[in-house]
Design a protein around this motif. Structure first.
Motif, PDB file in Angstrom:
ATOM      1  N   LEU A   9       0.957  -1.242  -0.051  1.00  0.00           N
ATOM      2  CA  LEU A   9      -0.162  -0.102  -0.039  1.00  0.00           C
ATOM      3  C   LEU A   9       0.845   1.147   0.076  1.00  0.00           C
ATOM      4  O   LEU A   9       0.617   2.128  -0.820  1.00  0.00           O
ATOM      5  CB  LEU A   9      -1.035   0.071   1.396  1.00  0.00           C
ATOM      6  N   GLU A  10       1.885   1.307   0.851  1.00  0.00           N
ATOM      7  CA  GLU A  10       2.790   2.596   0.858  1.00  0.00           C
ATOM      8  C   GLU A  10       3.575   2.702  -0.272  1.00  0.00           C
ATOM      9  O   GLU A  10       3.629   3.866  -0.838  1.00  0.00           O
ATOM     10  CB  GLU A  10       3.893   2.170   2.117  1.00  0.00           C
ATOM     11  N   ILE A  11       3.896   1.727  -1.052  1.00  0.00           N
ATOM     12  CA  ILE A  11       4.661   1.879  -2.413  1.00  0.00           C
ATOM     13  C   ILE A  11       3.631   2.290  -3.350  1.00  0.00           C
ATOM     14  O   ILE A  11       3.894   3.510  -4.159  1.00  0.00           O
ATOM     15  CB  ILE A  11       5.337   0.221  -2.817  1.00  0.00           C
ATOM     16  N   LEU A  12       2.443   1.765  -3.379  1.00  0.00           N
ATOM     17  CA  LEU A  12       1.546   2.396  -4.427  1.00  0.00           C
ATOM     18  C   LEU A  12       0.995   3.771  -4.120  1.00  0.00           C
ATOM     19  O   LEU A  12       0.859   4.565  -4.956  1.00  0.00           O
ATOM     20  CB  LEU A  12       0.242   1.367  -4.476  1.00  0.00           C
ATOM     21  N   TYR A  13       1.119   4.058  -2.797  1.00  0.00           N
ATOM     22  CA  TYR A  13       0.624   5.446  -2.329  1.00  0.00           C
ATOM     23  C   TYR A  13       1.575   6.560  -2.975  1.00  0.00           C
ATOM     24  O   TYR A  13       1.363   7.620  -3.314  1.00  0.00           O
ATOM     25  CB  TYR A  13       0.664   5.638  -0.901  1.00  0.00           C
ATOM     26  N   HIS A  14       2.938   6.144  -2.812  1.00  0.00           N
ATOM     27  CA  HIS A  14       3.858   7.061  -3.122  1.00  0.00           C
ATOM     28  C   HIS A  14       4.210   7.023  -4.493  1.00  0.00           C
ATOM     29  O   HIS A  14       4.953   7.959  -5.209  1.00  0.00           O
ATOM     30  CB  HIS A  14       5.209   6.983  -2.260  1.00  0.00           C
ATOM     31  N   LYS A  15       4.536   5.955  -5.342  1.00  0.00           N
ATOM     32  CA  LYS A  15       4.806   5.649  -6.682  1.00  0.00           C
ATOM     33  C   LYS A  15       3.634   5.509  -7.666  1.00  0.00           C
ATOM     34  O   LYS A  15       4.144   5.742  -8.591  1.00  0.00           O
ATOM     35  CB  LYS A  15       5.790   4.214  -6.703  1.00  0.00           C
ATOM     36  N   GLY A  16       2.426   5.273  -7.345  1.00  0.00           N
ATOM     37  CA  GLY A  16       1.405   5.041  -8.354  1.00  0.00           C
ATOM     38  C   GLY A  16       1.171   3.853  -8.572  1.00  0.00           C
ATOM     39  O   GLY A  16       1.779   2.733  -8.240  1.00  0.00           O
ATOM     40  N   ASP A  17       0.473   3.381  -9.707  1.00  0.00           N
ATOM     41  CA  ASP A  17       0.174   2.112 -10.138  1.00  0.00           C
ATOM     42  C   ASP A  17       1.554   1.514 -10.658  1.00  0.00           C
ATOM     43  O   ASP A  17       2.434   2.129 -11.105  1.00  0.00           O
ATOM     44  CB  ASP A  17      -0.700   2.130 -11.464  1.00  0.00           C
ATOM     45  N   LEU A  18       1.640   0.214 -10.295  1.00  0.00           N
ATOM     46  CA  LEU A  18       2.942  -0.646 -10.380  1.00  0.00           C
ATOM     47  C   LEU A  18       2.597  -1.816 -11.028  1.00  0.00           C
ATOM     48  O   LEU A  18       1.593  -2.460 -10.524  1.00  0.00           O
ATOM     49  CB  LEU A  18       4.025  -0.792  -9.338  1.00  0.00           C
ATOM     50  N   CYS A  19       3.499  -2.655 -11.670  1.00  0.00           N
ATOM     51  CA  CYS A  19       3.454  -4.003 -12.079  1.00  0.00           C
ATOM     52  C   CYS A  19       4.020  -4.932 -10.864  1.00  0.00           C
ATOM     53  O   CYS A  19       4.477  -4.160  -9.769  1.00  0.00           O
ATOM     54  CB  CYS A  19       3.929  -4.303 -13.248  1.00  0.00           C
ATOM     55  N   ILE A  20       3.575  -6.149 -11.003  1.00  0.00           N
ATOM     56  CA  ILE A  20       3.811  -7.037  -9.725  1.00  0.00           C
ATOM     57  C   ILE A  20       5.395  -7.007  -9.304  1.00  0.00           C
ATOM     58  O   ILE A  20       5.688  -6.943  -8.225  1.00  0.00           O
ATOM     59  CB  ILE A  20       3.394  -8.217  -9.812  1.00  0.00           C
ATOM     60  N   GLN A  71      -0.186  -6.591 -22.234  1.00  0.00           N
ATOM     61  CA  GLN A  71      -1.226  -7.555 -21.825  1.00  0.00           C
ATOM     62  C   GLN A  71      -0.693  -8.760 -21.108  1.00  0.00           C
ATOM     63  O   GLN A  71      -1.367  -9.453 -20.241  1.00  0.00           O
ATOM     64  CB  GLN A  71      -1.858  -7.961 -23.069  1.00  0.00           C
ATOM     65  N   ARG A  72       0.825  -8.992 -21.011  1.00  0.00           N
ATOM     66  CA  ARG A  72       1.249 -10.198 -19.955  1.00  0.00           C
ATOM     67  C   ARG A  72       1.341  -9.709 -18.992  1.00  0.00           C
ATOM     68  O   ARG A  72       1.555 -10.641 -17.960  1.00  0.00           O
ATOM     69  CB  ARG A  72       2.712 -10.474 -20.576  1.00  0.00           C
ATOM     70  N   LYS A  73       1.317  -8.362 -18.444  1.00  0.00           N
ATOM     71  CA  LYS A  73       1.608  -7.904 -17.181  1.00  0.00           C
ATOM     72  C   LYS A  73       0.305  -7.483 -16.756  1.00  0.00           C
ATOM     73  O   LYS A  73      -0.618  -7.130 -17.293  1.00  0.00           O
ATOM     74  CB  LYS A  73       2.630  -6.611 -17.212  1.00  0.00           C
ATOM     75  N   TYR A  74       0.188  -7.241 -15.150  1.00  0.00           N
ATOM     76  CA  TYR A  74      -0.917  -6.866 -14.473  1.00  0.00           C
ATOM     77  C   TYR A  74      -0.527  -5.610 -13.595  1.00  0.00           C
ATOM     78  O   TYR A  74       0.616  -5.650 -13.136  1.00  0.00           O
ATOM     79  CB  TYR A  74      -1.547  -7.765 -13.483  1.00  0.00           C
ATOM     80  N   MET A  75      -1.268  -4.578 -13.758  1.00  0.00           N
ATOM     81  CA  MET A  75      -0.789  -3.405 -13.092  1.00  0.00           C
ATOM     82  C   MET A  75      -1.863  -3.422 -11.701  1.00  0.00           C
ATOM     83  O   MET A  75      -3.009  -3.798 -11.827  1.00  0.00           O
ATOM     84  CB  MET A  75      -1.340  -2.354 -13.852  1.00  0.00           C
ATOM     85  N   ILE A  76      -1.146  -2.940 -10.593  1.00  0.00           N
ATOM     86  CA  ILE A  76      -1.617  -2.840  -9.412  1.00  0.00           C
ATOM     87  C   ILE A  76      -2.023  -1.501  -9.119  1.00  0.00           C
ATOM     88  O   ILE A  76      -1.070  -0.699  -9.089  1.00  0.00           O
ATOM     89  CB  ILE A  76      -0.924  -3.426  -8.205  1.00  0.00           C
ATOM     90  N   LYS A  87      -6.837  -2.899  -6.749  1.00  0.00           N
ATOM     91  CA  LYS A  87      -7.277  -3.609  -7.904  1.00  0.00           C
ATOM     92  C   LYS A  87      -6.107  -4.265  -8.961  1.00  0.00           C
ATOM     93  O   LYS A  87      -5.100  -3.392  -9.079  1.00  0.00           O
ATOM     94  CB  LYS A  87      -8.426  -2.808  -8.751  1.00  0.00           C
ATOM     95  N   LYS A  88      -6.496  -5.114  -9.479  1.00  0.00           N
ATOM     96  CA  LYS A  88      -5.352  -5.583 -10.276  1.00  0.00           C
ATOM     97  C   LYS A  88      -6.131  -5.735 -11.877  1.00  0.00           C
ATOM     98  O   LYS A  88      -6.997  -6.404 -11.945  1.00  0.00           O
ATOM     99  CB  LYS A  88      -5.091  -7.195 -10.064  1.00  0.00           C
ATOM    100  N   GLU A  89      -5.344  -5.032 -12.552  1.00  0.00           N
ATOM    101  CA  GLU A  89      -5.946  -4.879 -14.118  1.00  0.00           C
ATOM    102  C   GLU A  89      -4.600  -5.262 -15.072  1.00  0.00           C
ATOM    103  O   GLU A  89      -3.569  -4.726 -14.960  1.00  0.00           O
ATOM    104  CB  GLU A  89      -6.405  -3.588 -14.240  1.00  0.00           C
TER     105      GLU A  89
END
Length: 141
Positions: A44-55, A91-96, A83-85
């Motif tokens: 959560l902290e990484i996404l909060y500071h860096k934005g959407d990221l792949c796994i 298309q091989r990657k999922y963004m979180i 959310k994971k899209e």
């Protein structure tokens, strides 16, 4: 049995390990009050500071293993924090990404997290903190 330098090296490893255990215990107490684990908080902290990221980026930035991270991400998704899209670019990657619920909890926890860290390091002067950082950088290299 061991020479003086070997004894000192062993003491240093033990001291580093005990120090990280103490820091982790203090951090875990705070984070668990919100029903999260430390790995979940890390995502959560990484996404909060860096934005959407792949796994893979999350794994790299949180220093986790892929097996563990898959479970962490799935639990956060089930709880409605992320959310994971599929990536639009690959298309091989999922963004979180964070959901509104995820943004809400991390924005509530983070100020207390900073306060907790400040409490951990308050006994050190700015000079000592910089010296410790320099020593740890040297250690990692």
């Amino acid at each position: 049995m061991y020479n003086e330098e070997e004894q000192l090296d062993l003491r240093m490893i033990i001291a580093l390990s005990r120090t990280m255990q103490a820091v982790n215990r203090k951090q875990t107490r705070l984070i668990s009050e919100y029903g999260l684990t430390m790995p979940q908080f890390g995502v959560l902290e990484i996404l909060y500071h860096k934005g959407d990221l792949c796994i893979n980026d999350i794994i790299e930035k949180t220093l986790s293993t892929s097996g563990n991270m898959t479970v962490v991400i799935e639990n956060l998704r089930k709880d409605g924090y992320i959310k994971k899209e599929k990536s639009k670019e690959d298309q091989r990657k999922y963004m979180i990404s964070l959901t509104d619920k995820g943004k809400d909890i991390i924005s509530r926890i983070f100020p207390y997290h900073l306060e907790n860290i400040g409490e951990i390091f308050k006994k050190y002067s700015e000079k000592e903190k910089k010296e410790l950082l320099d020593l740890l950088d040297k250690f990692r290299k």
